[in-house]
Write a protein that holds these residues in place. Sequence first.
Motif, short mmCIF file in Angstrom:
data_model
loop_
_atom_site.label_atom_id
_atom_site.label_comp_id
_atom_site.label_asym_id
_atom_site.label_seq_id
_atom_site.Cartn_x
_atom_site.Cartn_y
_atom_site.Cartn_z
N GLU A 131 0.29 -6.83 -0.85
CA GLU A 131 1.62 -7.28 -1.24
C GLU A 131 1.84 -8.76 -0.90
N GLY A 132 2.45 -9.49 -1.85
CA GLY A 132 2.79 -10.88 -1.62
C GLY A 132 1.70 -11.87 -1.96
N PRO B 184 2.70 -6.52 -6.03
CA PRO B 184 3.95 -5.95 -5.53
C PRO B 184 3.79 -5.00 -4.35
N ALA B 185 2.56 -4.54 -4.08
CA ALA B 185 2.35 -3.57 -2.99
C ALA B 185 0.87 -3.58 -2.63
N ASP B 186 0.53 -2.97 -1.50
CA ASP B 186 -0.89 -2.80 -1.17
C ASP B 186 -1.49 -1.75 -2.10
N THR C 287 3.60 0.76 0.68
CA THR C 287 4.74 -0.08 0.29
C THR C 287 5.57 -0.39 1.52
N THR D 260 2.83 -1.88 4.42
CA THR D 260 1.85 -2.83 3.88
C THR D 260 1.36 -3.75 4.99
N VAL E 95 -1.46 2.08 -6.06
CA VAL E 95 -0.65 1.71 -4.90
C VAL E 95 -0.88 2.72 -3.77
#
Length: 733
Positions: free
Chosen positions: A59-60, A13-15, A75, A79, A72
């Motif tokens: 992320e992704g 969901p995030a770095d 965001t 990211t 995290v």
Amino acid sequence: GDHIDLAAGDVVPADARLLSADGLEVDESSLTGESLPVAKGVDATPGAPVARRTCMVFEGTTVVAGRAEALVVDTGDHTEAGRAVALASRTPPPAGVQARLQELTRKALPVTLTGGALVTGLSLLRGSPLRRAVSGGVAVAVAAVPEGLPLVATVAQMAAARRLSRRGVLVRTPRTLEALGRVDTMCFDKTGTLTENRLRLVRVAAADGAVLAPDDERAVPVVRMAARACPQEETTEGRKVAHATDEAVLDAAPPDEDWTPDGELAFEASRGYAAAVGRDGEDGAYLVVKGAPETVLPACADLPEEAADAAHTLAGQGLRVLAVARRRYEGADPEAEVQAGLSGLELVGFVALADVPRDTSRELLVALRKSGILPVMLTGDHPETARAIALQLGWPEETQVVTGDDLVAMGRAERVRALHGAGVVARVAPEQKLHVVEALQQAGRVVAMAGDGANDAAAIRAADVGVGIEARGSAAARNAADIVLTGGDLSVLVDAFAEGRALWRSVADAVSILIGGNAGEVGFSVLGTLLAGSSPLSTRQLLLVNLLTDMFPAMAVAVTPSNDPSTAAHAETGPMGLDVLGTPLLRSIRRRGVTTCLGAVAAYLIGRFTPGTERRSTTMALCGVVGAQLVQTLSGRRHSTLVWVTALGSAAVLAALVQTPGVSHFFGCVPLGPAAWTGVALAITLSALAPRLERLTAVRHLYALATRLTQRLTDSARHTRHTLHTGIARPVA
């Protein structure tokens, strides 16, 4: 600052910085372009590029194996994926046709104004009343303005965009089609664009070192043994393959009814192998291992020398190589057996995996080269892997491979030189793809960029033509693109480039019709004023000429499809340049203007030297002007049904207007008899044959004289404009 737990199948969901990792592997192809999953760990990697930042998750990206806990650190826009999208928020480069048409309009306007002034001046010198002289000059100036010029490019663009939409190419900005016609370099993201982004088993090596195709009879036992070592997860929907390499092996393996698994050990990066224990029919129980050669081979007894050579050969081809081995199992505890260390193994062979090219990719690249477009592959893979795939796709053996880090370390000029002969750029990060595109543009190339991941968005936006893929692309790539392919087949790009090139040719021909025809009308008005003392054609007649010969025929030419022979021949020669609307167009405009003027003058003189009134002569001149232009339009687009319909329709409308008494009088005409129509036909024939008779001395001198007259008018217009702007007169040749 948040803590996140990750497991197989999760989308990050995030770095985040890894705090702990247990066999974690992440698919980062959407961000880095590297097709193989990346093994992660907690060891710091300061200063490493994104593709080798193994202590981070982004992320992704998608977790394909293992578990982890992470902290995290970024965001949203901060990211790596967010920065890639931010890089794509650049303004696309300006298109060229509209600017060139504006320049042509600026050049044509002084000529038309000068023609109107000459008509007025000559009328006054011949004794015409002031009002009539000024009216004739204004009529010529107004009627000679190419009013259809602003619409030509727009109509041509919309027609081409509509044709492409039927083939699965959505053009988000019609002006993009102009750039498509000029593209000479096509950059491709490799993973998911030229390749399937899915591992497949492509080679097998036996224990004696023989390298085999997967369907070879001697390869079947090796593939079957590798499949036995592929553990599967128990889910509510049944048994499911957990790892991409296992899925590739199982897809290639034949049915195996003899194997009964008793215990399994899933692959973990820290361990370097996967294992399974089971029974092979009547042959007994075995431990089967599949893993990295550097882990499995040291545990093998009596290892043939040829085996290690085969592994090195396959790895040198850019393939992911897995060693397959086994040993007999005599114990009673399968779980203890698979958990025990490796020793006493018998090498069965090797399986080699790769992200294979799409079926249509090679044909696409061949077609692009044939049409004069240089393909360049951008990938996050290792240089050797990238080179091997490039050779499979049809790049020549001498293709140079450069890396993204090498390009970043170079200066601008050195980077341009390095890319001049490079067909592959490996280990390239998202911002480095942007550098590649910009360096190619700085070298004078017109660049298109095709990609499907967020890591491609910046390069797609910066390219002269950005290509997104709807079927499998990310939203960032699609939003940055100028054209979007609705299907997965990239071969439609060849059609798109052909449409772009045909657009330039159609616009050039339509502009020639508009400006060249008007130039002929101005020339005839000037010559007619010298002969008769006033402009032979009235304002209504000149506007009628423009309606019948400019608007509809020019628009018909502008929407001519790319498969028309008159445009297809030019589309096959190579990328178009701005010079298509340069010297060749000016030459065509002069030729058309002289031919139109010749047809009008010939019809007018035939009318004056045969019995009849002055109005009969001007009516014949009107028909000569229209007929000469329509014949020229047909000769250039003789294969186009639409142009034939438009031209013949315009001719029929003219004949009806001239022969209908009341309407004819409204336009200052008179109905013509057979002799007059014969004279008009003779004049049109003479004008049509004149360009083909240029080799005759008299006709060549006439063309040269008309060309010099046109140049004089242009110089005079520039002189007048210069004097008005500066108040200083300068000599005119």
